[in-house]
Design a protein around this motif. Structure first.
Motif: not given
Length: 483
Positions: A20-41
């Motif tokens: 959701a984050a990368r599609v919103a940023a990459g395709e929709a041009g939104a300014k997006v941030a994401l937080a993950e407390e553990d490991r990505y994936g």
């Protein structure tokens, strides 16, 4: 200029949140941030689907030398090297986590390695001390395995712990009868661990087709798993903590206890565990694995204070567009406890972006989702079970079970199952169930036809690929029964 720091803030770096984050940023041009407390994936990549499937592959080599001999190969049997496999496993997980991080960075998403909680409908507080605002907030924090509420449950491990074991136990008790319990029972059995499984229900894999469940249970027992249905733990203790008064402290003299293997005090987890079961048996195991349920990760996120409704299991309640009762807050994936599968979380993330950032309200279609259970043999399924279908309408059942060519030639007793559930009125295939090696690969293709509304006659018109196991799906001409 926006009144918010970001158009979208995603909490959770698993498959759904990252997509959701990368599609919103990459395709929709939104300014997006994401937080993950553990490991990505998230669960799938780090402690679920991916490492589990690699362990499925590893365990599948157990009978290769014996089977190969039947086909003329002289291959010397060897032993499984857990440390060597584990090293490669963790290297692969590290690589995949790096891929996720690169995908986010490449899409222009700002990543925070921090725990996030909500202060208000547009404000996120991070464990780093930072506070940011966002027009939309998407919660994709997934779920976690839970231990049962019983004394000494801390002595048992959960599925997340399997991949980090220093060494494999000689004996293990697996408690549970769902797909996670059954998959790990088959995996560990294949890797040489003596596996006992307790499940309180009458048959494993509740909710799936009964005929398929029965064949899988039978195969698991034939392969050496000591499966006990209608059985649960009454109590458990570390053997080293029991008294020395001639009793195990659990109602049985020490000499009457059945020992599961050469358990010593240096076995994984700190020594053998003595377990008393509802059937009266008292046994010692090197390790106990609880696969008795999962819970959404919604604790201490400030959701209740904001009026975000939570369900009985702690799941976030959302509508068909993944929106909560607070208009700026959405949730996808296992944290909503709808259909807890990685591809579903990804679909929900894509539908969220389409709805919010492309102005095209897109509900998620949770009907007719193919899935696989990676037991041995595998189980692939899409649509309704026979039991669910016949409660809905009159049906015809087309079913065959047989010994597949490869293992029959090797003298093995393995059987497979091919089954179609068909509406008597519309002739549509309502369900397809396959128990066979590579059933997951087969059901993906069958799922397309079922999703399109194919009829039994459409299946009949399809020419068989011979000789294959899957050809039986299109060659069953007469129903075995009606209901």
């Amino acid at each position: 200029m926006s009144e918010f720091d970001y158009d979208l803030f995603v909490i959770g770096g698993g498959s759904g949140g990252v997509r959701a984050a990368r599609v919103a940023a990459g395709e929709a041009g939104a300014k997006v941030a994401l937080a993950e407390e553990d490991r990505y994936g998230g669960t799938c990549v780090i402690r679920g689907c991916v490492p589990k499937k690699l362990m499925v592959f590893a365990s599948g080599y157990a009978g290769v030398t014996e089977e190969a001999a039947s086909f003329g190969w002289n291959i010397e049997p060897g032993a499984f090297d857990w440390p060597a496999f584990q090293q490669r496993l963790h290297a692969e997980l590290d690589r995949l986590e790096g891929v996720y991080r690169k995908l986010l960075a490449g899409s222009g998403v700002t990543a925070y390695d921090a725990r996030a909680r909500l202060r208000d409908p547009h404000t996120v507080e991070l464990s780093t001390g930072e506070t940011v605002t966002a027009k939309h907030i998407l919660i994709a924090t997934g779920g976690r395995p839970v231990r049962p509420d019983m004394p000494n449950a801390h002595l048992g491990i959960v599925s997340d712990d399997i991949f980090d074991l220093e060494k494999l136990p000689e004996t293990i008790l697996i408690v549970g009868g769902g797909y996670i319990a059954c998959e790990f029972a088959c995996i560990l059995n294949g890797l040489g661990v003596k596996v006992t499984q307790y499940y309180r229900g009458a048959q494993i894999l509740r909710g799936f087709d009964e005929e398929a469940r029965g064949l899988i249970a039978e195969s698991m027992c034939e392969n050496g798993i000591d499966l006990h249905t209608g059985t649960n733990i009454v109590e458990m203790h570390r053997v080293a903590d029991l008294g020395e008064n001639g009793s195990d402290g659990m109602g049985a003299p020490v000499e009457d206890v059945q020992f599961g293997g050469a358990a010593t005090t240096d076995t994984p987890g700190g020594g053998p565990i003595r377990v008393k079961a509802t059937n009266g048996a008292v046994n010692d195991f090197d390790m106990v694995l609880f696969a008795t349920g999962r819970r959404p990760n919604t604790d201490d996120m400030g959701l209740g204070e904001l009026g975000v409704a939570l369900g009985r299991n702690g799941q976030i309640e959302v509508d068909e567009y993944s929106q909560t009762g607070v208009p700026s807050i959405f949730a996808i994936g296992d944290v909503t406890d709808r259909v807890n599968l990685t591809p579903v979380a990804i679909r929900e993330g894509m539908a969220f972006v389409e709805t919010v950032f492309h102005g095209n309200p897109t509900p998620v279609d949770h009907a007719l989702i193919p899935s696989a259970v990676f037991t041995q043999p595998e189980f692939g399924t899409v649509g309704l079970s026979e039991e669910a279908a016949r409660e809905q309408e009159p049906v015809e059942i087309y079913c065959t079970s047989f010994r597949p060519m490869q293992t029959a030639f090797a003298g093995k007793p393995d059987r497979v199952l091919m089954k179609l559930v068909v509406s008597r009125q519309t002739r549509k295939v309502l369900g397809c169930h396959i128990v066979a090696p590579a059933a997951g690969e087969m059901i993906q293709m069958a799922g397309i036809a079922v999703k399109m509304g194919a009829t039994k006659e459409d299946f009949d018109r399809t020419v068989a690929v011979h000789p294959t196991m899957a050809e039986e799906i299109v060659t069953m001409r007469k129903p075995t029964r009606t209901a």
